[in-house]
Design a protein around this motif. Structure first.
Motif, PDB file in Angstrom:
ATOM      1  N   ARG A 404       0.830  -1.205   0.000  1.00 40.37           N
ATOM      2  CA  ARG A 404       0.000   0.000   0.000  1.00 40.37           C
ATOM      3  C   ARG A 404       0.862   1.253   0.000  1.00 40.37           C
ATOM      4  N   GLU A 405       1.866   1.254   0.859  1.00 44.96           N
ATOM      5  CA  GLU A 405       2.762   2.409   0.953  1.00 44.96           C
ATOM      6  C   GLU A 405       3.477   2.664  -0.378  1.00 44.96           C
ATOM      7  N   LYS A 406       3.958   1.588  -0.999  1.00 44.22           N
ATOM      8  CA  LYS A 406       4.714   1.738  -2.257  1.00 44.22           C
ATOM      9  C   LYS A 406       3.817   2.228  -3.397  1.00 44.22           C
ATOM     10  N   ILE A 407       2.589   1.717  -3.454  1.00 43.59           N
ATOM     11  CA  ILE A 407       1.663   2.176  -4.492  1.00 43.59           C
ATOM     12  C   ILE A 407       1.342   3.659  -4.291  1.00 43.59           C
ATOM     13  N   ASN A 408       1.145   4.063  -3.048  1.00 42.23           N
ATOM     14  CA  ASN A 408       0.828   5.466  -2.770  1.00 42.23           C
ATOM     15  C   ASN A 408       1.965   6.407  -3.136  1.00 42.23           C
ATOM     16  N   GLN A 409       3.196   5.888  -3.162  1.00 42.47           N
ATOM     17  CA  GLN A 409       4.358   6.727  -3.476  1.00 42.47           C
ATOM     18  C   GLN A 409       4.571   6.916  -4.981  1.00 42.47           C
ATOM     19  N   VAL A 410       3.916   6.116  -5.808  1.00 39.79           N
ATOM     20  CA  VAL A 410       4.119   6.209  -7.261  1.00 39.79           C
ATOM     21  C   VAL A 410       3.604   7.553  -7.775  1.00 39.79           C
ATOM     22  N   THR A 411       4.422   8.225  -8.571  1.00 41.34           N
ATOM     23  CA  THR A 411       4.043   9.522  -9.135  1.00 41.34           C
ATOM     24  C   THR A 411       3.585   9.359 -10.588  1.00 41.34           C
ATOM     25  N   ALA A 412       2.895  10.356 -11.083  1.00 41.97           N
ATOM     26  CA  ALA A 412       2.439  10.348 -12.475  1.00 41.97           C
ATOM     27  C   ALA A 412       3.630  10.283 -13.433  1.00 41.97           C
ATOM     28  N   GLU A 413       4.704  10.990 -13.101  1.00 42.67           N
ATOM     29  CA  GLU A 413       5.895  10.974 -13.955  1.00 42.67           C
ATOM     30  C   GLU A 413       6.549   9.593 -13.965  1.00 42.67           C
ATOM     31  N   GLN A 414       6.518   8.892 -12.833  1.00 38.40           N
ATOM     32  CA  GLN A 414       7.074   7.531 -12.797  1.00 38.40           C
ATOM     33  C   GLN A 414       6.281   6.588 -13.693  1.00 38.40           C
ATOM     34  N   VAL A 415       4.963   6.760 -13.747  1.00 37.44           N
ATOM     35  CA  VAL A 415       4.136   5.945 -14.649  1.00 37.44           C
ATOM     36  C   VAL A 415       4.549   6.205 -16.092  1.00 37.44           C
ATOM     37  N   ARG A 416       4.761   7.481 -16.432  1.00 33.96           N
ATOM     38  CA  ARG A 416       5.198   7.813 -17.789  1.00 33.96           C
ATOM     39  C   ARG A 416       6.581   7.229 -18.078  1.00 33.96           C
ATOM     40  N   LEU A 417       7.477   7.309 -17.111  1.00 37.19           N
ATOM     41  CA  LEU A 417       8.850   6.836 -17.302  1.00 37.19           C
ATOM     42  C   LEU A 417       8.907   5.337 -17.583  1.00 37.19           C
ATOM     43  N   VAL A 418       8.136   4.535 -16.831  1.00 38.60           N
ATOM     44  CA  VAL A 418       8.194   3.079 -17.071  1.00 38.60           C
ATOM     45  C   VAL A 418       7.516   2.711 -18.387  1.00 38.60           C
ATOM     46  N   ALA A 419       6.477   3.453 -18.765  1.00 38.42           N
ATOM     47  CA  ALA A 419       5.858   3.220 -20.078  1.00 38.42           C
ATOM     48  C   ALA A 419       6.867   3.507 -21.184  1.00 38.42           C
ATOM     49  N   ASP A 420       7.622   4.586 -21.028  1.00 38.91           N
ATOM     50  CA  ASP A 420       8.598   5.000 -22.025  1.00 38.91           C
ATOM     51  C   ASP A 420       9.801   4.055 -22.074  1.00 38.91           C
ATOM     52  N   LYS A 421      10.181   3.525 -20.923  1.00 41.16           N
ATOM     53  CA  LYS A 421      11.376   2.671 -20.825  1.00 41.16           C
ATOM     54  C   LYS A 421      11.114   1.242 -21.281  1.00 41.16           C
ATOM     55  N   TYR A 422       9.952   0.694 -20.946  1.00 35.95           N
ATOM     56  CA  TYR A 422       9.728  -0.738 -21.135  1.00 35.95           C
ATOM     57  C   TYR A 422       8.761  -1.093 -22.272  1.00 35.95           C
ATOM     58  N   LEU A 423       7.800  -0.234 -22.582  1.00 36.46           N
ATOM     59  CA  LEU A 423       6.832  -0.582 -23.632  1.00 36.46           C
ATOM     60  C   LEU A 423       7.365  -0.118 -24.982  1.00 36.46           C
ATOM     61  N   VAL A 424       8.463  -0.754 -25.404  1.00 34.76           N
ATOM     62  CA  VAL A 424       9.186  -0.360 -26.612  1.00 34.76           C
ATOM     63  C   VAL A 424       9.253  -1.537 -27.584  1.00 34.76           C
ATOM     64  N   GLU A 425       9.388  -1.208 -28.872  1.00 33.54           N
ATOM     65  CA  GLU A 425       9.348  -2.215 -29.927  1.00 33.54           C
ATOM     66  C   GLU A 425      10.403  -3.306 -29.743  1.00 33.54           C
ATOM     67  N   SER A 426      11.592  -2.943 -29.287  1.00 39.72           N
ATOM     68  CA  SER A 426      12.672  -3.929 -29.173  1.00 39.72           C
ATOM     69  C   SER A 426      12.375  -5.003 -28.134  1.00 39.72           C
ATOM     70  N   GLN A 427      11.403  -4.740 -27.265  1.00 41.82           N
ATOM     71  CA  GLN A 427      11.045  -5.697 -26.201  1.00 41.82           C
ATOM     72  C   GLN A 427       9.688  -6.351 -26.445  1.00 41.82           C
ATOM     73  N   LEU A 428       9.138  -6.198 -27.659  1.00 36.64           N
ATOM     74  CA  LEU A 428       7.765  -6.601 -27.932  1.00 36.64           C
ATOM     75  C   LEU A 428       7.675  -7.925 -28.682  1.00 36.64           C
ATOM     76  N   SER A 429       6.720  -8.742 -28.272  1.00 33.64           N
ATOM     77  CA  SER A 429       6.329  -9.938 -29.018  1.00 33.64           C
ATOM     78  C   SER A 429       4.826  -9.853 -29.290  1.00 33.64           C
ATOM     79  N   ILE A 430       4.429 -10.166 -30.519  1.00 32.29           N
ATOM     80  CA  ILE A 430       3.033 -10.041 -30.931  1.00 32.29           C
ATOM     81  C   ILE A 430       2.553 -11.361 -31.531  1.00 32.29           C
TER      82      ILE A 430
END
Length: 450
Positions: A404-430
């Motif tokens: 609970r504590e860790k989820i409450n600490q997540v910021t909007a910018e951190q959500v953007r950062l992990v989307a930008d870092k990990y949801l990338v074509e080089s790591q994708l399987s379809i």
């Protein structure tokens, strides 16, 4: 995906009083015993978790952890095949077992005064299991039928199996928990005996009791029934690091099915493998932004808004022992293609990468994530299960206290950062599922996919 996500949330959330409620004792033989006292009703849940699952299995015997789970009900010197379940039922209880990638667990729910029955039975089969060829022959048919129903006759499950085998190169997560058919058909009693001897030992297990009990009495009972079981050396697993992926991977599978279906999977770390812990919690929040109820982005925009998807979802499991996948799934509406669906999903991903979500959206998503705890607090089974899962995958049961504590600490910018870092074509399987007529030969589809 939604069901999986809810389960993960239930497993990892805990109340603020959690730390004082769980008591731990480690017996001399290495068996860890955890007790959570909950006195609302005269019921007790007992679970024993072994640190072994499909991710421990070498090629040739995939699925053997699951097969051994079935064989654990096939008798000992003291209790012939079938008697275990009969004794639990006669005492008004329920029992079952499950196997995952990183664990095998057995559980009973009983009236509180009957806890000793559970301990006696589990201690007996921890050390005296009978593995007989005739019982294995019978159970092989059961497991093959289970595989047929859950995977072979289920095009979406079949597609996911193909996708996992493509997405992972070296990780054992590429293998199905139930095993590959050719491995299942060729198990021998010696294979199971060796697996049992290797992993079913008190120093590779965690015993969890939740319910209307006193911790000290549980510890005494555990010592009485399990204390004399000798421990054995557990060989350290070799590193099972996934090879780096360097480009998008694609497949098209043709199977008898009614509608088309797409799966997209991005390589992401689990809480166990991540460098910075916050990233795993931010990925969890990201999954909820996309698919955390009716107001989440994917159903709101792609189902009700653009009306391009008849079903859509996303999911992430931060609780794996090894590197995980961030998954998307969707079925396009009639008149739209799988490529249309892929483009729409990627558009939603790019939106999250380029623009920070609003404070209002983040607040709503966090509230929804944490509200899921309501279900868990009413279930002794899940209160015990979250402890077993966190402990057995190597996080330590205390980690669930921090969720609970860790989820409450997540910021909007951190959500953007992990989307930008990990949801990338080089790591994708379809994987695309192209439906064939329901009368088509399923085997031809399987050959095509390979």
């Amino acid at each position: 995906m939604k069901i999986v996500r809810l389960l993960i949330l239930l497993l990892f959330y805990s109340s603020s009083a959690y730390a004082t409620e769980v008591q731990e004792r480690v017996l001399a033989n290495g068996l860890k015993v955890l007790v959570k006292q909950e006195h609302r009703s005269p019921v007790v849940v007992s679970q024993i978790w072994y640190k072994v699952g499909s991710s421990y299995e070498p090629s040739g015997i995939t699925g053997i952890s699951h097969m051994l789970e079935h064989m654990m009900f096939k008798g000992t010197d003291s209790h012939p095949a079938g008697e275990f379940s009969e004794i639990v039922a006669e005492n008004g209880g329920r029992e079952n077992a499950f196997t995952g990638r990183d664990y095998t667990a057995y559980f009973q729910t009983l009236e509180k005064s009957r806890l000793a029955i559970s301990f006696e039975l589990e201690a007996d089969r921890m050390q005296h299991l009978h593995l007989l060829a005739e019982e294995l022959d019978k159970e092989l048919q059961v497991v093959m039928e289970e595989r047929r129903m859950r995977t072979e006759d289920n095009p979406r499950a079949k597609l996911q199996e193909y996708l996992m085998a493509m997405a992972y190169s070296s990780s054992p997560y590429r293998n199905p928990v139930i095993g590959w058919p050719s491995d299942i058909e060729n198990y021998k009693v010696d294979d199971l005996q060796q697996w049992y001897q290797q992993w079913y030992t008190p120093n590779n297990a965690t015993l969890i009791v939740a319910g209307d009990v006193q911790a000290e009495e549980v510890f005494k009972l555990a010592e009485q029934y399990f204390g004399a079981i000798p421990k054995r050396e557990i060989k350290t697993l070799k590193p099972q690091t996934e090879m780096a992926q360097v480009g998008v991977r694609r497949m098209t599978v043709k199977l008898p099915a009614k509608v088309p279906y797409i799966l997209m999977a991005y390589k992401v770390p689990s809480l166990n493998t991540v460098g910075d812990e916050w990233e795993a919690y931010a990925l969890d929040v990201l999954a909820a932004v996309l698919d955390g109820g009716n107001s989440a982005r994917l159903p709101a925009r792609l189902q009700r808004g653009q009306q391009i998807a008849s079903s859509v979802g996303a999911g992430y499991d931060l609780g794996g022992r090894l590197e995980e996948l961030f998954m998307f799934e969707a079925t396009p509406v009639k008149g739209k293609t799988l490529l249309d669906m892929e483009i729409a999903l990627k558009t939603e991903i790019r939106a999250l990468q380029s623009k920070v979500i609003s404070a209002q959206e983040l607040s709503r998503v966090k509230a929804q994530v944490l509200a899921s705890s309501v279900y868990e607090q009413d279930s002794l089974f899940y209160q015990a299960m979250k402890l077993g899962m966190a402990e057995t995958v190597g996080l330590g049961w205390q980690k669930s206290e921090q969720y609970r504590e860790k989820i409450n600490q997540v910021t909007a910018e951190q959500v953007r950062l992990v989307a930008d870092k990990y949801l990338v074509e080089s790591q994708l399987s379809i994987a695309y599922l192209e439906p064939q007529s329901m009368s088509a030969n399923a085997n031809s589809g399987a050959r095509h996919a390979h």
